[in-house]
Design a protein around this motif. Structure first.
Motif, short mmCIF file in Angstrom:
data_model
loop_
_atom_site.label_atom_id
_atom_site.label_comp_id
_atom_site.label_asym_id
_atom_site.label_seq_id
_atom_site.Cartn_x
_atom_site.Cartn_y
_atom_site.Cartn_z
N ALA A 25 0.82 -1.21 0.00
CA ALA A 25 0.00 0.00 0.00
C ALA A 25 0.86 1.26 0.00
O ALA A 25 0.55 2.23 -0.69
CB ALA A 25 -0.93 -0.01 1.21
N LEU A 26 1.95 1.24 0.76
CA LEU A 26 2.85 2.40 0.78
C LEU A 26 3.54 2.58 -0.57
O LEU A 26 3.73 3.71 -1.03
CB LEU A 26 3.88 2.27 1.90
CG LEU A 26 3.33 2.43 3.31
CD1 LEU A 26 4.42 2.17 4.33
CD2 LEU A 26 2.73 3.80 3.51
N GLY A 27 3.89 1.48 -1.21
CA GLY A 27 4.45 1.56 -2.55
C GLY A 27 3.47 2.16 -3.54
O GLY A 27 3.84 2.97 -4.41
N ILE A 34 4.32 10.19 -7.08
CA ILE A 34 5.35 10.48 -8.08
C ILE A 34 4.72 10.76 -9.44
O ILE A 34 5.13 11.68 -10.15
CB ILE A 34 6.37 9.33 -8.16
CG1 ILE A 34 7.23 9.32 -6.90
CG2 ILE A 34 7.24 9.44 -9.41
CD1 ILE A 34 8.14 8.12 -6.79
N MET A 35 3.69 9.98 -9.80
CA MET A 35 3.04 10.16 -11.09
C MET A 35 2.06 11.31 -11.09
O MET A 35 1.50 11.65 -12.13
CB MET A 35 2.34 8.86 -11.51
CG MET A 35 3.32 7.76 -11.88
SD MET A 35 2.48 6.34 -12.56
CE MET A 35 2.25 5.36 -11.10
N GLN A 36 1.84 11.90 -9.94
CA GLN A 36 0.97 13.07 -9.77
C GLN A 36 -0.43 12.86 -10.33
O GLN A 36 -0.99 13.70 -11.02
CB GLN A 36 1.62 14.30 -10.40
CG GLN A 36 2.93 14.66 -9.75
CD GLN A 36 3.59 15.86 -10.39
OE1 GLN A 36 3.16 16.33 -11.44
NE2 GLN A 36 4.61 16.38 -9.75
N HIS A 37 -0.99 11.70 -10.01
CA HIS A 37 -2.38 11.44 -10.39
C HIS A 37 -3.30 12.16 -9.42
O HIS A 37 -2.88 12.75 -8.44
CB HIS A 37 -2.67 9.94 -10.37
CG HIS A 37 -2.06 9.21 -11.52
ND1 HIS A 37 -1.89 7.86 -11.51
CD2 HIS A 37 -1.58 9.64 -12.72
CE1 HIS A 37 -1.33 7.48 -12.65
NE2 HIS A 37 -1.13 8.54 -13.39
N ASP A 38 -4.58 12.08 -9.69
CA ASP A 38 -5.58 12.69 -8.83
C ASP A 38 -5.48 12.09 -7.43
O ASP A 38 -5.56 10.88 -7.25
CB ASP A 38 -6.97 12.43 -9.41
CG ASP A 38 -8.08 13.07 -8.59
OD1 ASP A 38 -7.79 14.00 -7.82
OD2 ASP A 38 -9.22 12.62 -8.72
N THR A 39 -5.29 12.94 -6.44
CA THR A 39 -5.06 12.46 -5.06
C THR A 39 -6.34 12.07 -4.34
O THR A 39 -6.27 11.59 -3.22
CB THR A 39 -4.34 13.54 -4.24
OG1 THR A 39 -5.12 14.73 -4.24
CG2 THR A 39 -2.96 13.83 -4.83
N THR A 40 -7.48 12.22 -4.98
CA THR A 40 -8.75 11.90 -4.32
C THR A 40 -8.84 10.42 -3.96
O THR A 40 -9.36 10.06 -2.91
CB THR A 40 -9.92 12.25 -5.26
OG1 THR A 40 -9.78 13.59 -5.69
CG2 THR A 40 -11.25 12.06 -4.56
#
Length: 71
Positions: A25-27, A34-40
């Motif tokens: 899960a942490l990975g 890092i990939m800057q996807h939607d943090t929602t």
């Protein structure tokens, strides 16, 4: 002396499974950040990974840890 052939306790196996799933899960969280996807959906996704992987890793550890297996 310690009996090294004794099977580990169930609680210890669940704890090892939880640690393995937590690492996964942490990975996932690190990769998403890092990939800057939607943090929602990062936290629900990580919790889902934790919930799904814990019993899977427990079953793998329990099966693989048996003495006298054919592996």
């Amino acid at each position: 002396m310690t009996d090294h052939t004794a099977a580990p306790s169930t609680v210890r196996q669940w704890l090892k499974a939880f640690y393995g799933a937590l690492a996964g899960a942490l990975g996932y969280i690190i990769a998403e950040l890092i990939m800057q996807h939607d943090t929602t959906w990062i936290l629900p996704g990580a919790i889902g990974i934790l919930v799904v992987l814990t019993p899977i890793i427990f079953a793998i550890n329990r099966h693989g840890g048996r003495r006298g297996s054919n592996r």
